[in-house]
Design a protein around this motif. Structure first.
Motif, PDB file in Angstrom:
ATOM      1  N   PHE A 272       0.832  -1.200   0.000  1.00 27.42           N
ATOM      2  CA  PHE A 272       0.000   0.000   0.000  1.00 27.42           C
ATOM      3  C   PHE A 272       0.872   1.258   0.000  1.00 27.42           C
ATOM      4  O   PHE A 272       1.331   1.722   1.047  1.00 27.42           O
ATOM      5  N   ILE A 273       1.098   1.795  -1.190  1.00 28.05           N
ATOM      6  CA  ILE A 273       1.882   3.010  -1.383  1.00 28.05           C
ATOM      7  C   ILE A 273       0.931   4.131  -1.806  1.00 28.05           C
ATOM      8  O   ILE A 273       0.153   3.965  -2.744  1.00 28.05           O
ATOM      9  N   GLN A 274       1.002   5.258  -1.103  1.00 26.61           N
ATOM     10  CA  GLN A 274       0.167   6.387  -1.506  1.00 26.61           C
ATOM     11  C   GLN A 274       0.934   7.275  -2.481  1.00 26.61           C
ATOM     12  O   GLN A 274       2.079   7.642  -2.235  1.00 26.61           O
ATOM     13  N   PHE A 275       0.277   7.594  -3.589  1.00 31.70           N
ATOM     14  CA  PHE A 275       0.837   8.508  -4.579  1.00 31.70           C
ATOM     15  C   PHE A 275       0.093   9.833  -4.477  1.00 31.70           C
ATOM     16  O   PHE A 275      -1.107   9.899  -4.706  1.00 31.70           O
ATOM     17  N   HIS A 276       0.839  10.872  -4.083  1.00 32.24           N
ATOM     18  CA  HIS A 276       0.217  12.192  -3.946  1.00 32.24           C
ATOM     19  C   HIS A 276      -0.133  12.711  -5.339  1.00 32.24           C
ATOM     20  O   HIS A 276       0.679  12.643  -6.257  1.00 32.24           O
ATOM     21  N   PRO A 277      -1.333  13.256  -5.506  1.00 32.98           N
ATOM     22  CA  PRO A 277      -1.773  13.655  -6.853  1.00 32.98           C
ATOM     23  C   PRO A 277      -0.993  14.813  -7.458  1.00 32.98           C
ATOM     24  O   PRO A 277      -0.862  14.895  -8.683  1.00 32.98           O
ATOM     25  N   THR A 278      -0.470  15.724  -6.629  1.00 34.95           N
ATOM     26  CA  THR A 278       0.023  16.983  -7.190  1.00 34.95           C
ATOM     27  C   THR A 278       1.483  17.273  -6.832  1.00 34.95           C
ATOM     28  O   THR A 278       1.778  17.985  -5.876  1.00 34.95           O
ATOM     29  N   MET A 279       2.376  16.694  -7.620  1.00 41.37           N
ATOM     30  CA  MET A 279       3.785  17.073  -7.589  1.00 41.37           C
ATOM     31  C   MET A 279       4.020  18.134  -8.662  1.00 41.37           C
ATOM     32  O   MET A 279       3.559  17.967  -9.805  1.00 41.37           O
ATOM     33  N   LEU A 280       4.721  19.197  -8.336  1.00 38.57           N
ATOM     34  CA  LEU A 280       5.096  20.185  -9.342  1.00 38.57           C
ATOM     35  C   LEU A 280       6.061  19.547 -10.323  1.00 38.57           C
ATOM     36  O   LEU A 280       7.082  18.972  -9.928  1.00 38.57           O
TER      37      LEU A 280
END
Length: 532
Positions: A223-231
């Motif tokens: 379970f890895i969370q990928f943050h939606p908003t990387m610059l």
């Protein structure tokens, strides 16, 4: 050889919170890979979630946490932490820490994804993590000693299967031994194993690999969370755009102005992170760029000074109001399995912070619950150790602990490892890609039965080996969980499978291969160990 009552490996919020609550009569050493303030906690733009608002209650906070975690959470843990969250905030304020307030002296409460109430407290707008870490470091007591630039690479386990200390290499490559009654892993997650990430380059999963090799149980690692908003600029990640920006009304859009979340989820741009990330990923796969439209946010620079500086530094035209974003690896929900006192299955070994799997986050972390978790368990473990009278026997050299050690056959290129993890074990996964990655990773390592097998390797070679092992654990677990839940999405098994997988964990313990139900909870399945 150095001896302490407590050794803490790492210097994030969990480690420092624990150091603050340890009795002053205990000798504590903090060992950190680089600088004490160089951690994911310092990078945290988001705030701390706590039900401090008049119309809020910890029940609502716990319900939001469970829903975001797709009910894979430990409900008892969720209730205890969310219930104590307001008091943890009060404790910090009473010690002199300042949260952002309105003109009447009331804390400003922000909104973030999957929360049903405004309950995010901040300090310095989008610099909460930095402010908290600065405060905790600057107010450390005299019984805390900090050793920087020490790469801890092995846990010392005696013949009684007790953890009695650690081994590390200093900045010039000399081996250092540190012994303690209590050894605490607080090394953070593993986000930098991925090419697109918000994480510090120091966060490569060392603690997970070390714990696994020592015989500790590892769980929920898929379970890895990928943050939606990387610059993103020219295909490179430049930093994180906090979810608080969407909490202020920013909207994810295509270049042509289409709002991409409108028909995806009732919460639209504030849907749980895995849903937003998967939606952006689908557009990117089809060749479309995605932007965060901030034109509706008044006084953006005042509200988000760190993000403003980040954008200016990377020549992003904020007047146009469109910030280019991509999803990136952000947070690990799983890790070293611990109980409510942060104890692993190995006597004398504990884990706190992102490296630990406490059951709070389930399959997907609710926004701003990470700093909260570190504060809660840092304090709880300190209180537990304060009551302990445990003492290890005198250390006898040479150390003769025999157990399996990963040894490299060769070393993968770091950029190649990060690229393939992103491509094959990233936001969208399938059996073919996961099996390819597992086979590729297995080609780099073999087993030895010799304590000290890492000693003759350089720090970079040991680092590479530990990275391989953690990557292999993630890949294997992702291959074996044949459903989609939270941060784990399988395109070949796109739905949640409650009949088989609800509340079931894959637990890996080095050298043991069993598949059975836990007699206490009746919900835990043990998977075969990697290289069992």
């Amino acid at each position: 050889m150095k001896k302490a009552d407590v050794i803490i490996i790492g210097s994030g919020i969990a480690a420092l919170q624990m150091a603050h609550h340890i009795n002053s009569n205990k000798n504590v050493m903090i060992l950190t890979k680089s600088n004490i303030k160089d951690s994911n906690s310092s990078l945290a733009q988001g705030g701390i979630a706590a039900s401090v608002g008049k119309n809020d209650h910890f029940y609502y906070h716990s319900k939001d946490t469970m829903d975001a975690g797709r009910y894979h959470n430990n409900e008892e843990v969720v209730f205890k932490i969310t219930k104590e969250a307001p008091q943890l905030i009060t404790d910090l304020r009473q010690k002199g820490f300042s949260f952002d307030e309105d003109r009447l002296g009331q804390m400003l409460l922000g909104m973030e994804g999957a929360h049903s109430r405004n309950r995010i407290v901040h300090s310095g707008g989008d610099a909460t993590g930095k402010h908290v870490i600065d405060f905790l470091v600057d107010t450390l007591k005299n019984n805390i000693s900090v050793i920087e630039d020490i790469f801890v690479y092995e846990l010392i386990i005696n013949e009684k299967q007790q953890c009695i200390g650690v081994k590390g290499k200093d900045s010039v490559g000399n081996i250092q031994y540190y012994f303690s009654d209590h050894t605490v892993i607080a090394t953070g997650g593993c986000g930098y194993l991925y090419s697109l990430t918000s994480n510090s380059p120091n966060v490569t999963g060392d603690g997970i690999a070390m714990a696994y090799l020592a015989g500790a149980e590892i769980t929920d690692i898929e379970f890895i969370q990928f943050h939606p908003t990387m610059l993103v600029k020219n295909g490179q990640i430049c930093g994180l755009i906090s979810e608080a920006v969407r909490g202020q009304g920013a909207i994810l859009k295509t270049k042509n102005g289409k709002a991409i979340m409108d028909d995806i989820h009732p919460l639209k741009d504030l849907a749980p992170r895995h849903i937003v990330s998967q939606t952006i990923f689908e557009y990117l796969q089809n060749g479309e760029e995605i932007f965060l439209d901030i034109t509706m946010i008044e006084h953006f620079a005042k509200k988000f000074p760190s993000i403003t500086a980040l954008c200016i530094q990377n020549n992003i035209n904020l007047k146009a109001g469109m910030i280019p974003v991509v999803p990136g690896s952000h947070f690990l929900m799983g890790g070293v399995k611990v109980d409510m006192n942060c104890q692993t299955n190995i006597t004398g070994l504990y884990a706190i912070g992102e490296v630990a799997c406490t059951g709070l986050h389930g399959a997907n972390r609710l926004a701003s619950n990470s700093l909260l978790e570190g504060m809660y368990f840092g304090k709880r473990l300190a209180e537990h150790i304060n009551l302990s009278t445990a003492s290890n026997e005198d250390i006898q050299f040479p150390l003769k602990s025999k157990r399996p050690i990963f040894m490299p056959l060769s070393f993968p290129d770091k950029n190649e490892l990060r690229r393939t993890m992103m491509e094959q074990v990233g936001i969208v996964r399938n059996r073919e890609g996961l099996q390819w990655q597992k086979d590729w990773l297995e080609g780099f390592v073999q087993l030895e039965q010799d304590f000290g097998a890492f000693d003759n390797l350089s720090a970079s070679e040991i680092q590479s080996t530990l990275e391989c092992l953690t990557s292999l654990l993630i890949t294997t677990a992702a291959l074996e969980r044949t459903e989609s839940r939270g941060g784990h999405f399988r395109s070949d098994f796109p739905l949640e499978n409650d009949d088989h997988w609800q509340n079931k964990q894959l637990i890996y313990q080095y050298g043991k291969g069993r598949f059975e139900e836990d007699e206490q909870t009746k919900v835990t399945s043990y998977a075969r160990a990697v290289f069992s």
